[in-house]
Design an enzyme around this catalytic site. Structure first.
Site, PDB file in Angstrom:
ATOM      1  N   HIS A 110      -2.606  -5.126   5.904  1.00  0.00           N
ATOM      2  CA  HIS A 110      -2.503  -3.827   5.634  1.00  0.00           C
ATOM      3  C   HIS A 110      -2.548  -3.219   6.866  1.00  0.00           C
ATOM      4  CE1 HIS A 110      -4.337  -0.151   3.557  1.00  0.00           C
ATOM      5  NE2 HIS A 110      -4.793   0.299   4.744  1.00  0.00           N
ATOM      6  N   GLU A 111      -3.420  -3.326   7.908  1.00  0.00           N
ATOM      7  CA  GLU A 111      -3.312  -2.659   9.190  1.00  0.00           C
ATOM      8  C   GLU A 111      -2.022  -2.856   9.803  1.00  0.00           C
ATOM      9  OE1 GLU A 111      -5.458  -0.618   9.522  1.00  0.00           O
ATOM     10  OE2 GLU A 111      -7.013  -1.058   8.140  1.00  0.00           O
ATOM     11  N   HIS A 165       0.257  -0.224   8.726  1.00  0.00           N
ATOM     12  CA  HIS A 165       0.234   1.041   9.431  1.00  0.00           C
ATOM     13  C   HIS A 165       1.120   0.811  10.627  1.00  0.00           C
ATOM     14  CE1 HIS A 165      -2.379   3.212   6.865  1.00  0.00           C
ATOM     15  NE2 HIS A 165      -3.329   2.346   6.799  1.00  0.00           N
ATOM     16  N   GLU A 219      -0.329   5.333   4.025  1.00  0.00           N
ATOM     17  CA  GLU A 219      -1.077   4.532   3.323  1.00  0.00           C
ATOM     18  C   GLU A 219      -0.036   3.775   2.548  1.00  0.00           C
ATOM     19  OE1 GLU A 219      -3.926   3.773   3.997  1.00  0.00           O
ATOM     20  OE2 GLU A 219      -4.711   2.685   2.107  1.00  0.00           O
TER      21      GLU A 219
HETATM   22 MG    MG Z   1      -5.227   2.381   5.632  1.00  0.00          MG
END
Ligand code: MG
Length: 502
Positions: free
Chosen positions: A268-269, A272, A298
């Site tokens: 997830h990170e 980003h 997101e």
């Molecule tokens: Mg996030």
């Protein structure tokens, strides 16, 4: 490469802006250090320094010459999209700084710093009353903030806009009205399936933290991460931050069991970080470097977490490395791990929620925040209101404040109006998936190819990352996909995937 920023006034603005940029750069580093490395007792001084830094930034923004230049730029003709976006972003920041008195900014910063400490203690003791007076103050200041900033229809609009440009109560209500019933129906379908279960054996399997750290690095290598421009550390809440050009940082956490949690946070990170790393280099020292829109950001992290990380093919690819990290997993097949990753069950904790129920967690928070700002409900009644809503929408009821109203850090940080972006960003990610697959083919198939990950990354770069914050989420979908933001893509994806599993 041809320069995209050419206008003389804009270049002059950017020259002055570099001082603000430098403060932001160092503030980012100080914040990262606060969450990752510094000794606990130093936090007070760090918070004080950061509060002063934000008033210093306000001063630089309100500098007469700088404001004059921005005014001058408004009369410039033939600005291209990125030049217009720089101007738009600076005007927005300026409006924020002009409308909020310095004393207010300082008070807000103080109350939220103290509020975060009170929240931590309250959570530790699972006792809402410790946090209650701070939250009361934070809500009161947020209402005041909305009045200072101004709004057209609803005071909560002003707060939403702070986190997502132009987002309004109307937009969010329209959005949730569209997804609420289909999601509740889908949860009903899963719960009635023979395969439905409340937990999975793998959740209890313990792992060695060092070995799992190695595994996470291998996963990043597989996604072509470059150690020269990104690093990974440990913090209690996983996050990602771009400090500056060539310096992206992500964190994860290790609980020692239930490895999907550390696995998912890394991927997830990384999603980003990749957005920041792939944005056009020329934008790096400007206010539109990387992503300002939380919805777009997101949509990138969720894309990697859900469509890559939770896919069968990715699990196949990672399986052998996973067994090295956690030999206990030998007794489970790829299919077992796939089902463990994609377990759907109504639960109490948002950050552990599955792809379907997640949105209801967000909807509950949105409803509560809106009613707090409207003055319809009182802070002191929140534990009961929270529990009642969980029972109503998810059929589960927290037994204490810790797993109920106290679970999220956001309110203590003064972030009221933030949550909807999590859900909307996830919806947007499903749009990217649809159009990427239309062009490049199925993601599972792409993962089988040697350069599949690269192809996916290049597609995201071309359609999203390169622009940094040039476009708001509404405009980038229009520009890159030729279509308006539409949650139907999420609903269709969830329906197809989970009716396959359950
Ligand atoms: Mg996030």
């Amino acid at each position: 490469m041809e320069k995209i920023i050419k206008n003389k006034v804009i270049l002059e603005i950017l020259d002055k802006y570099r001082q603000i940029w430098a403060l932001g750069h160092l503030g980012g580093l100080a914040n990262w250090d606060l969450s990752v490395y510094m000794p606990e007792d130093g936090a007070g001084a760090r918070v004080e320094a950061l509060a002063k830094l934000s008033t210093l930034m306000q001063k630089l923004f309100l500098d007469r010459d700088f404001v004059e230049l921005i005014k001058k730029a408004e009369n410039e003709k033939d600005l291209d999209d990125s030049e217009k976006a720089i101007l738009r972003t600076l005007k927005r920041a300026l409006k924020h700084y002009q409308k909020l008195p310095a004393e207010f900014i300082e008070e807000f910063s103080k109350v939220t710093s103290e509020g975060q400490i009170a929240w931590q203690n309250a959570k530790k003791e699972s006792n809402f009353s410790i946090f209650e007076p701070y939250l009361e103050k934070i809500v009161e200041l947020s209402i005041k903030k909305a009045e200072y900033l101004g709004y057209r229809e609803h005071p909560y609009d002003a707060l939403l806009d702070e986190f997502e440009e132009e987002l309004t109560v109307k937009d969010v209500e329209k959005y949730f009205n569209k997804i609420k019933t289909p999601l509740i129906n889908l949860i009903g379908y899963v719960k009635n399936s023979k395969k439905f279960r409340k937990d999975h054996k793998i959740e209890k399997e313990k792992y060695d933290v060092l070995k799992m750290t190695e595994f996470n690095k291998k996963m990043l290598e597989f996604m072509h991460y470059n150690m020269k421009n990104i690093r990974m550390d440990v913090s209690s809440h996983p996050f990602s931050i771009c400090i500056g050009k060539g310096d992206s940082r992500i964190t994860t956490r290790y609980e020692g069991k239930d490895f999907a949690r550390t696995f998912s946070s890394v991927i997830h990170e990384y999603g980003h970080a990749l957005y920041e790393l792939q944005s056009n280099e020329e934008l790096y020292y400007t206010p539109i470097a990387g992503g300002n829109s939380l919805v777009i950001h997101e949509s990138q992290s969720r894309f990697w977490e859900n469509f890559i990380g939770k896919s069968k093919e990715f699990i196949n690819l990672m399986y052998n490395n996973l067994l090295i990290a956690e030999p206990n997993l030998k007794k489970y097949s790829n299919q077992d791990i796939y089902e463990y990753f994609n377990l759907v069950r109504p639960s109490l904790i948002r950050v552990d929620a599955d792809e379907i129920t997640y949105h209801l967690h967000i909807m509950i928070r949105f409803e509560i925040e809106k009613e707090l700002i409207e003055g319809k409900i009182k802070v002191k009644d929140l534990p009961k209101i929270w529990s009642d809503r969980y029972e109503k929408y998810l059929g589960v009821r927290p037994e204490n404040d810790k797993e109920g109203v106290l679970q999220d850090v956001h309110w203590s940080q003064g972030c009221i109006g933030y949550f909807p972006t999590y859900s909307m960003g996830t919806s947007l990610s499903a749009m990217w998936k649809y159009y990427l697959e239309k062009e490049l083919g199925n993601i599972e198939e792409l993962l089988k190819q040697k350069d599949g990950i690269r192809k996916i990354q290049n597609w995201l770069k071309k359609n999203i990352h390169q622009y940094g914050s040039t476009y708001v989420y509404r405009d980038i979908t229009k520009k890159s996909l030729g279509e308006d933001f539409n949650p139907d893509y999420l609903l269709k994806y969830l329906e197809k995937k989970y009716k396959g599993i359950y």
